[in-house]
Write an enzyme that holds these catalytic residues in place. Structure first.
Site, PDB file in Angstrom:
ATOM      1  N   SER A 113       0.821  -1.216   0.000  1.00 32.32           N
ATOM      2  CA  SER A 113       0.000   0.000   0.000  1.00 32.32           C
ATOM      3  C   SER A 113       0.853   1.264   0.000  1.00 32.32           C
ATOM      4  O   SER A 113       0.522   2.236  -0.690  1.00 32.32           O
ATOM      5  CB  SER A 113      -0.888   0.036   1.245  1.00 32.32           C
ATOM      6  OG  SER A 113      -1.817  -1.006   1.226  1.00 32.32           O
ATOM      7  N   HIS A 134       0.361  -1.020  -7.552  1.00 32.48           N
ATOM      8  CA  HIS A 134      -0.563  -0.733  -6.449  1.00 32.48           C
ATOM      9  C   HIS A 134      -1.995  -0.726  -6.961  1.00 32.48           C
ATOM     10  O   HIS A 134      -2.426   0.198  -7.646  1.00 32.48           O
ATOM     11  CB  HIS A 134      -0.204   0.606  -5.785  1.00 32.48           C
ATOM     12  CG  HIS A 134      -1.130   0.931  -4.653  1.00 32.48           C
ATOM     13  ND1 HIS A 134      -1.828   2.100  -4.557  1.00 32.48           N
ATOM     14  CD2 HIS A 134      -1.503   0.185  -3.588  1.00 32.48           C
ATOM     15  CE1 HIS A 134      -2.576   2.072  -3.479  1.00 32.48           C
ATOM     16  NE2 HIS A 134      -2.403   0.925  -2.869  1.00 32.48           N
ATOM     17  N   GLU A 146      -1.397   1.687  -9.991  1.00 33.75           N
ATOM     18  CA  GLU A 146      -0.174   2.481 -10.119  1.00 33.75           C
ATOM     19  C   GLU A 146       0.995   1.532 -10.369  1.00 33.75           C
ATOM     20  O   GLU A 146       1.157   0.540  -9.655  1.00 33.75           O
ATOM     21  CB  GLU A 146       0.065   3.278  -8.834  1.00 33.75           C
ATOM     22  CG  GLU A 146      -0.968   4.369  -8.613  1.00 33.75           C
ATOM     23  CD  GLU A 146      -0.983   4.875  -7.182  1.00 33.75           C
ATOM     24  OE1 GLU A 146      -0.304   5.867  -6.916  1.00 33.75           O
ATOM     25  OE2 GLU A 146      -1.668   4.277  -6.336  1.00 33.75           O
ATOM     26  N   ASN A 185      -2.284   7.128  -2.578  1.00 31.76           N
ATOM     27  CA  ASN A 185      -2.375   7.176  -1.119  1.00 31.76           C
ATOM     28  C   ASN A 185      -1.814   8.463  -0.539  1.00 31.76           C
ATOM     29  O   ASN A 185      -2.232   8.901   0.536  1.00 31.76           O
ATOM     30  CB  ASN A 185      -1.711   5.939  -0.489  1.00 31.76           C
ATOM     31  CG  ASN A 185      -2.742   4.843  -0.276  1.00 31.76           C
ATOM     32  OD1 ASN A 185      -3.918   5.123  -0.007  1.00 31.76           O
ATOM     33  ND2 ASN A 185      -2.326   3.595  -0.404  1.00 31.76           N
TER      34      ASN A 185
END
Ligand code: NAD
Length: 311
Positions: A113, A134, A146, A185
């Site tokens: 993550s 990701h 990603e 994120n």
């Protein structure tokens, strides 16, 4: 790139089974390893159920093969996706094993993550074939993946991963520098930091924060990214807003004490029934169902060419 790839997935949990599903639905053969054999036992069943719910052919689950031995799982792989625990030591050790067990030409990707990929691959002898991919939960409904390059990743190999993901129906985004949290994120948690800070400062309740996001800019986000929005209103207005607001926005380089306190009080969110807010079991299942239905509707609209997902 071969039309039909041999994909291996490590970890049959929430993300791993969904990643396997995406490639099986695209016609690739997928082997899946998990240390916990129970997670492998109902793997095909979970994937077939998801596909049925999506009104797709559940037979695609037959392209997924649960394997109880890591070496066997990756022996013939063209590409390996790691979706095991979010634990740096585990991922570092696994990538060293993958380097020995998977074919020399196999692409190796971690679904971490937020951990920088360079930390995971630091002791590898062939880091040029390693990268981050990701995915977002659930992997078969949220389009973005990603693709994170380290300074050692071969650009042609990262591009091959990008092309493979696009051909399987995903929306890949190339991340040129390996920064913690990548792009999605970092953006998401910049928003969450300020959301927590507003509650902490007594500006509004947690529920109000969520209402404001969902009923305002959240409405536009599927069709209007932040920098498109900045250009839409003008960079001059954006600059004026930033000059006034940025000095006021939370910029502490650490997790909020308010959040630390919630966790130490055992207010862990839905899993304990209390977090920023209190949650009855009915409220929890209603929220989960609302999110699922919304994502399915967006996915269906994408497939009909109705949803504005062009990036
Ligand atoms: N859940 C999310 O929303 C989300 C989103 C993006 C990325 N991620 C990342 O994806 C990864 C997997 O997350 P998840 O939510 O699927 O977790 P999960 O707990 O649902 O699944 C992890 C799986 O790994 C297995 N496992 C544990 N030790 C193992 C080992 N030594 N070898 C092989 N398998 C092992 C577990 O049995 C489990 O089935 C994590 O790095 C996580 O941070 C999660």
């Amino acid at each position: 790139m071969k039309a039909k790839q041999q994909v291996a997935v490590i970890g049959a949990g929430l993300m791993g089974h969904g990643i396997a599903q995406v490639f099986a639905a695209a016609g690739h053969t997928v082997t899946v390893f998990d240390r916990n054999v129970i997670a492998l036992m109902d793997l095909r069943e979970r994937i077939a159920r998801n596909l049925t719910e999506l009104r797709e052919d559940p037979k695609a689950a037959e392209l997924v093969f649960p394997i109880e031995e890591l070496g066997e799982c990756v022996a013939g792989a063209d590409v390996v996706f790691e979706a095991g625990p979010e634990d740096l030591a585990f991922k570092q050790k696994l990538f060293l094993q993958l380097e020995l067990l998977a074919p020399r030409g196999a692409m190796l990707a971690s679904n971490t993550s937020v951990i920088p990929i360079t930390q995971i691959t630091k002791d590898m002898r062939s880091p040029e074939r390693a990268m981050g991919t990701h995915w977002w939960n659930p992997p078969y409904l949220v389009p973005l993946v990603e693709v994170i390059k380290t300074q050692h990743t071969d650009s042609a190999i990262a591009q091959a991963m990008f092309d493979l993901l696009a051909s399987a129906g995903k929306t890949p985004a190339m991340v040129e520098k390996d920064v913690a949290g990548f792009i999605g994120n970092r953006l998401q948690h910049a928003l969450w930091r300020e959301a927590v800070a507003l509650v902490e400062a007594g500006v509004c309740s947690a529920k109000t924060v969520d209402t404001v996001v969902k009923a305002s800019f959240g409405r536009r986000l599927p069709v209007l990214g932040p920098l498109e929005n900045a250009d839409l209103v003008g960079t001059d207005l954006t600059l004026a807003i930033h000059r006034t607001v940025l000095p006021e926005i939370d910029s502490r380089p650490a997790a909020s004490p308010y959040l630390e306190q919630l966790v130490s009080d055992g207010r862990l969110g839905m899993k304990t029934g209390h977090g920023f807010r209190d949650w009855t079991p009915e409220e929890q299942s209603s929220l989960r169902e609302r999110v699922r239905k919304h994502l399915v509707a967006m996915n269906n609209a994408d497939q009909k060419g109705e949803a504005p997902t062009a990036c």
